[in-house]
Design an enzyme around this catalytic site. Structure first.
Site: not given
Ligand code: FAD
Ligand code: SIN
Length: 535
Positions: A115, A352, A291, A387, A243
């Site tokens: 990427e 993103h 990005r 990032r 993104h």
């Molecule tokens: P999340 O997975 O977002 O979980 C948040 C949790 O908090 C949820 O369960 C929600 O219900 C809970 N929550 C929030 N507020 C409250 C509240 N007030 N009360 C109770 N619960 C609450 N990163 C990569 O490294 N590689 C990738 O390929 C990649 N692709 C991506 C593609 C997309 C479309 C997106 C959107 C992001 C991508 N990212 C990628 C970024 C990555 O997915 C996220 O940064 C990461 O998954 C965040 O994980 P997290 O555990 O911090 O939060």
């Molecule tokens: C993507 O798959 O392009 C997202 C990867 C990322 O947000 O790290």
């Protein structure tokens, strides 16, 4: 309710932490709270994969560290980068041991994607639905643990500190402590309290403050807003990553479908309205530049042509390979009449990822005692001003692990759970049911619009000033509603998003330079003094 470990969030950060503490302390109770369904997280939507050095013949820790530092544009904490890159491999192996499956070559080696900003192929992935696979594996592992209670539809309103016990707490109060949280139980509609010994904040990102985002509806920055209200430290909020390639669908608002950067890693080419492959005019790394550079280039091309999108051309790519690596994208495009073999895919940048957030140290500790943070809501120092792709899943696991290590020591030193009797019940006196939701939904629209128009990819002093004064009004009106009405998730989320928007604008105003994801036309150069914006 009371618990030993309280985890807010069921994405990769929260689930990793919960699995680790539950294994280490089988006799202690772990509660995970999530505001909708347990798998509705940013994690579930991750496409490209998780970055990590696994091919030591071609790749090395030094190369991954170097790429991360270049992408972060001078603001990464080098010590943290080294920790994440070096410890990340062990965390990926644990994920595999918990049951996550990554694509392999016929000879059994992992298939590694590439990427933007990566000098080597180092992204482990599961087709183009990596996050879904990780979330599945983690949730299955969680369900097997007897000492974990996973509670869905439970909205956390605020973390409880000395402030709720009647003491004055300000930013300069030493030793602010977290005793648990107030929650809005969405089944009973009652506000309850949960007392906890240790609390882990893993509430994810805030993409929903913008009109167009790849993030699902849950990404409203609640954790960051809660910590800010609790007088904890927040940093680098101006660095919002857009993104470059969200699928453009006329009229679609809310969550945009992502076209993973791995498509460009496999050879996809960006073209403008005239069909020109324009990226070579902007950066020698062309379509695989970091990005911030690609998103700004697209924004510029769209402005020049007066269009709302550019194109991602995959017509020259081997179609069997495309289908094999990107079945989900293929199916989505097909469902809206785009045949990737014959048609170019319309794409535009969308909010993103939040590089900043709750400031944490190398053990995931926030500035509030007994409150840890990991994942997208945290600012660890890894990402700096931008990032590197696919570093966030890795970071979430590394700091969930480090927070587990630290909190394991802390919990052994603590006495009994802070008695919930000491924590006052929520006072909802004088509040009434809302007569109409329009006051909330209209403010939400206004906030998203102003953030997108004034605080997007390109910023300037005048736009930020205007955003600030519009936010002031929205803030005032929303606070009035908050104190008058029976609480709902919609109202709490609006309030949190206005706070997060304010933090983004304020940090953007403080940064009088252009660096990484923050580009201000009034300050186009870089400042020689490297500084984080701490609020
Ligand atoms: P999340 O997975 O977002 O979980 C948040 C949790 O908090 C949820 O369960 C929600 O219900 C809970 N929550 C929030 N507020 C409250 C509240 N007030 N009360 C109770 N619960 C609450 N990163 C990569 O490294 N590689 C990738 O390929 C990649 N692709 C991506 C593609 C997309 C479309 C997106 C959107 C992001 C991508 N990212 C990628 C970024 C990555 O997915 C996220 O940064 C990461 O998954 C965040 O994980 P997290 O555990 O911090 O939060
Ligand atoms: C993507 O798959 O392009 C997202 C990867 C990322 O947000 O790290």
């Amino acid at each position: 309710m009371k618990t030993d470990f309280l985890v807010i969030g069921s994405g990769i950060a929260g689930l990793t932490y919960a699995l680790k503490v539950s294994e280490e302390f089988p006799d202690k109770k772990v509660i995970i709270l999530t505001k909708t369904q347990s798998d509705e997280t940013n994690t579930k939507y991750a496409q490209g994969g998780i970055a990590g050095v696994t091919d030591f013949l071609q790749d090395s820790f030094d190369k991954h560290i170097h790429d991360t530092l270049i992408s972060g544009d001078g603001l990464c904490d080098e010590h943290i980068v080294e920790i994440v890159v070096k410890e990340g491999v062990q965390r990926i192996n644990e994920l595999i041991a918990w049951g996550a499956q990554f694509d392999k070559e016929p000879d059994g080696d992992y298939k590694l994607g590439k990427e933007g900003g990566h000098s080597e192929n180092r992204i482990l992935h599961h087709k183009d639905v990596t996050g879904k696979e990780m979330e599945r594996a983690l949730l299955e592992a969680i369900l097997k643990r007897k000492n974990i209670e996973l509670i869905n539809h439970c909205f956390v309103i605020d973390v409880i500190t000395q402030h709720h016990l009647g003491y004055l707490v300000t930013k300069s109060t030493p030793d602010i402590e977290c005793f648990g949280v107030y929650i809005l139980n969405l089944s009973s509609r009652k506000i309850e309290k949960i007392a906890s010994q240790i609390t882990m904040l893993a509430t994810g990102g805030n993409g929903q403050v913008y009109r167009s985002t790849t993030n699902p509806a849950i990404a409203t920055g609640d954790g960051v807003a809660m910590v800010y209200r609790a007088k904890g430290r927040i940093e680098n909020m101006e660095f919002i990553q857009f993104h470059p390639t969200a699928l453009y669908e006329a009229g679609v608002r809310g969550q945009s479908f992502l076209i993973t950067e791995a498509v460009r890693g496999d050879g996809g080419i960006l073209r403008n309205a005239s069909g020109e492959a324009f990226m070579e005019r902007y950066d020698e790394r062309k379509d695989l530049a970091p990005r911030d550079i690609v998103a700004r280039a697209i924004d510029n091309e769209m402005k020049i042509a007066g269009t709302e999108f550019v194109y991602l051309d995959c017509r020259h790519m081997k179609q069997e390979d495309f289908l094999e690596h990107f079945p989900n994208i293929y199916a989505k495009c097909k469902s809206i009449g785009i045949d990737v073999a014959k048609d170019m895919i319309p794409v535009s940048p969308a909010a993103h990822y939040s590089c900043g957030g709750v400031k944490t140290d190398e053990w995931g500790r926030t500035s509030i005692k007994k409150l840890y943070a990991a994942g997208e809501c945290a600012s660890t120092g890894l990402h700096g001003a931008n990032r590197l792709a696919s570093n966030s899943l890795l970071e979430a696991m590394v700091f969930a692990h480090r927070a587990y290590k630290d909190s394991s020591c802390v919990i052994n030193e603590l006495s009994a759970v802070h008695s919930e009797e000491v924590i006052p019940d929520w006072n909802a006196e004088g509040t009434t049911e809302p007569k109409e939701m329009i006051l909330i939904t209209q403010s939400l629209k206004e906030m998203k619009l102003l953030m997108s128009d004034y605080v997007g990819i390109v910023r300037n002093i005048e736009r930020l000033k205007r955003a600030n004064s519009r936010l002031d009004l929205l803030h005032e009106e929303t606070e009035t509603l908050y104190h008058r009405l029976t609480l709902s998730p919609q109202l709490c989320e609006l309030r949190n998003m206005i706070t997060v928007s304010y933090l983004i604008v304020k940090s953007a105003e403080l940064r009088r330079e252009s660096r990484g994801l923050h580009f201000n036309t009034d300050y186009p150069g870089k400042n020689a003094i490297l500084q984080n914006t701490i609020l």
